[in-house]
Design a protein around this motif. Structure first.
Motif, PDB file in Angstrom:
ATOM      1  N   UNK A 135      -6.597  -2.479   1.661  1.00 39.32           N
ATOM      2  CA  UNK A 135      -6.025  -2.675   0.330  1.00 39.32           C
ATOM      3  C   UNK A 135      -5.792  -1.357  -0.391  1.00 39.32           C
ATOM      4  N   UNK A 136      -6.781  -0.469  -0.347  1.00 39.72           N
ATOM      5  CA  UNK A 136      -6.642   0.797  -1.080  1.00 39.72           C
ATOM      6  C   UNK A 136      -5.550   1.663  -0.460  1.00 39.72           C
ATOM      7  N   UNK A 137      -5.404   1.622   0.862  1.00 39.83           N
ATOM      8  CA  UNK A 137      -4.362   2.408   1.514  1.00 39.83           C
ATOM      9  C   UNK A 137      -2.972   1.866   1.190  1.00 39.83           C
ATOM     10  N   UNK A 138      -2.793   0.559   1.313  1.00 35.91           N
ATOM     11  CA  UNK A 138      -1.461  -0.024   1.110  1.00 35.91           C
ATOM     12  C   UNK A 138      -1.003   0.053  -0.339  1.00 35.91           C
ATOM     13  N   UNK A 139      -1.952   0.179  -1.260  1.00 32.96           N
ATOM     14  CA  UNK A 139      -1.584   0.284  -2.674  1.00 32.96           C
ATOM     15  C   UNK A 139      -1.710   1.722  -3.188  1.00 32.96           C
ATOM     16  N   UNK A 140      -2.033   2.650  -2.283  1.00 32.84           N
ATOM     17  CA  UNK A 140      -2.175   4.051  -2.673  1.00 32.84           C
ATOM     18  C   UNK A 140      -0.887   4.833  -2.555  1.00 32.84           C
ATOM     19  N   UNK A 141      -0.983   6.152  -2.732  1.00 34.97           N
ATOM     20  CA  UNK A 141       0.198   7.017  -2.726  1.00 34.97           C
ATOM     21  C   UNK A 141       0.551   7.528  -1.329  1.00 34.97           C
ATOM     22  N   UNK A 142      -0.456   7.703  -0.468  1.00 35.03           N
ATOM     23  CA  UNK A 142      -0.219   8.369   0.814  1.00 35.03           C
ATOM     24  C   UNK A 142       0.781   7.628   1.704  1.00 35.03           C
ATOM     25  N   UNK A 143       0.759   6.301   1.649  1.00 35.25           N
ATOM     26  CA  UNK A 143       1.666   5.503   2.461  1.00 35.25           C
ATOM     27  C   UNK A 143       3.129   5.848   2.170  1.00 35.25           C
ATOM     28  N   UNK A 144       3.412   6.245   0.934  1.00 34.34           N
ATOM     29  CA  UNK A 144       4.793   6.551   0.541  1.00 34.34           C
ATOM     30  C   UNK A 144       5.315   7.851   1.133  1.00 34.34           C
ATOM     31  N   UNK A 145       4.427   8.656   1.710  1.00 29.66           N
ATOM     32  CA  UNK A 145       4.859   9.913   2.338  1.00 29.66           C
ATOM     33  C   UNK A 145       5.164   9.736   3.826  1.00 29.66           C
ATOM     34  N   UNK A 146       4.899   8.543   4.342  1.00 27.16           N
ATOM     35  CA  UNK A 146       5.090   8.288   5.775  1.00 27.16           C
ATOM     36  C   UNK A 146       6.454   7.642   6.000  1.00 27.16           C
ATOM     37  N   UNK A 147       7.442   8.469   6.254  1.00 28.52           N
ATOM     38  CA  UNK A 147       8.825   7.988   6.340  1.00 28.52           C
ATOM     39  C   UNK A 147       9.237   7.552   7.738  1.00 28.52           C
ATOM     40  N   UNK A 148       8.370   7.752   8.722  1.00 28.61           N
ATOM     41  CA  UNK A 148       8.756   7.446  10.105  1.00 28.61           C
ATOM     42  C   UNK A 148       7.917   6.342  10.739  1.00 28.61           C
ATOM     43  N   UNK A 149       7.270   5.562   9.884  1.00 30.87           N
ATOM     44  CA  UNK A 149       6.574   4.367  10.361  1.00 30.87           C
ATOM     45  C   UNK A 149       7.008   3.171   9.521  1.00 30.87           C
TER      46      UNK A 149
END
Length: 227
Positions: A135-149
């Motif tokens: 939950x914390x990962x999917x609603x956090x900021x870091x996921x938005x930097x992963x443009x190739x997954x």
């Protein structure tokens, strides 16, 4: 054309599916190319492997329209070998692995589809995310930097037991998490549409609990040879 034992097994397995729309991933680990070709000739296009060396060898030798699924524990230093051709990685069990997949995919200009493996079993040998870190990962900021997954759903493995109540409960836990995540404002590179759960011993329970994808090996190919 005479039916092979593998094609007959496939017919038997599919005939038992409670959900005919559930995708059958034929788990071909340890099996020779001849067996995979027989399943291919019977109409299967999705095959699952759990070792990088085995999947790269087979992908180089078998029909190019096969969709290869990585279903085993994946080491970060081996991601680069499967990124050029992999269809779906089921076993993304940590943020560190997801970052590595994104990094290697960026190098070859691809977007890799992934399932996040969730820890649902009562066994220490299983891998995966727990509910809170997911939950914390999917609603956090870091996921938005992963443009190739592209995260397309969740994967889980039930406890290795004959107790159907335990297995069903674990599958229900994963489905409930999946349904709750679908309601959230997820990032653009996350879509909860696939839930991969169920193997030869428990795929009927998995489908009854909402699986969209089952990983079946021995019921199709017979028992595995680990020699």
């Amino acid at each position: 054309m005479q039916k092979t034992e593998i094609s007959q097994n496939l017919e038997k397995v599919k005939a038992t599916f409670p959900n005919p729309d559930c995708l059958l991933v034929a788990v071909s680990k340890t099996k020779p190319n001849t067996a995979i070709q027989q399943a291919y000739d019977a109409g299967i296009r999705d095959f699952g492997e759990n070792k990088v060396q085995e999947i790269t060898d087979k992908a180089a030798q078998l029909p190019k329209d096969i969709k290869w699924h990585m279903i085993g524990h994946l080491q970060r230093n081996k991601v680069k070998f499967i990124v050029p051709f992999i269809h779906l990685i089921h076993s993304v069990d940590s943020l560190r692995l997801l970052k590595q997949i994104n990094k290697e995919a960026e190098k070859v200009g691809k977007t890799i589809s992934c399932l996040l493996q969730v820890y649902i079993a009562n066994e220490e040998t299983k891998f995966g995310w727990d509910k809170e870190e997911l939950n914390s990962f999917l609603l956090g900021e870091e996921i938005n930097t992963m443009n190739n997954i592209q995260i397309v759903g969740l994967m889980g493995m039930a406890t290795n037991t004959t107790d159907e109540a335990v297995i069903r409960g674990e599958f229900k836990t994963l489905k409930d998490l999946f349904d709750n995540l679908k309601k959230l404002p997820l990032p653009k590179n996350v879509e909860m549409k696939e839930i991969s759960m169920g193997m030869s011993s428990d795929y009927l329970l998995a489908q009854q609990e909402g699986s969209t994808m089952v990983r079946i090996g021995s019921a199709i190919f017979g028992s595995r040879n680990y020699n």
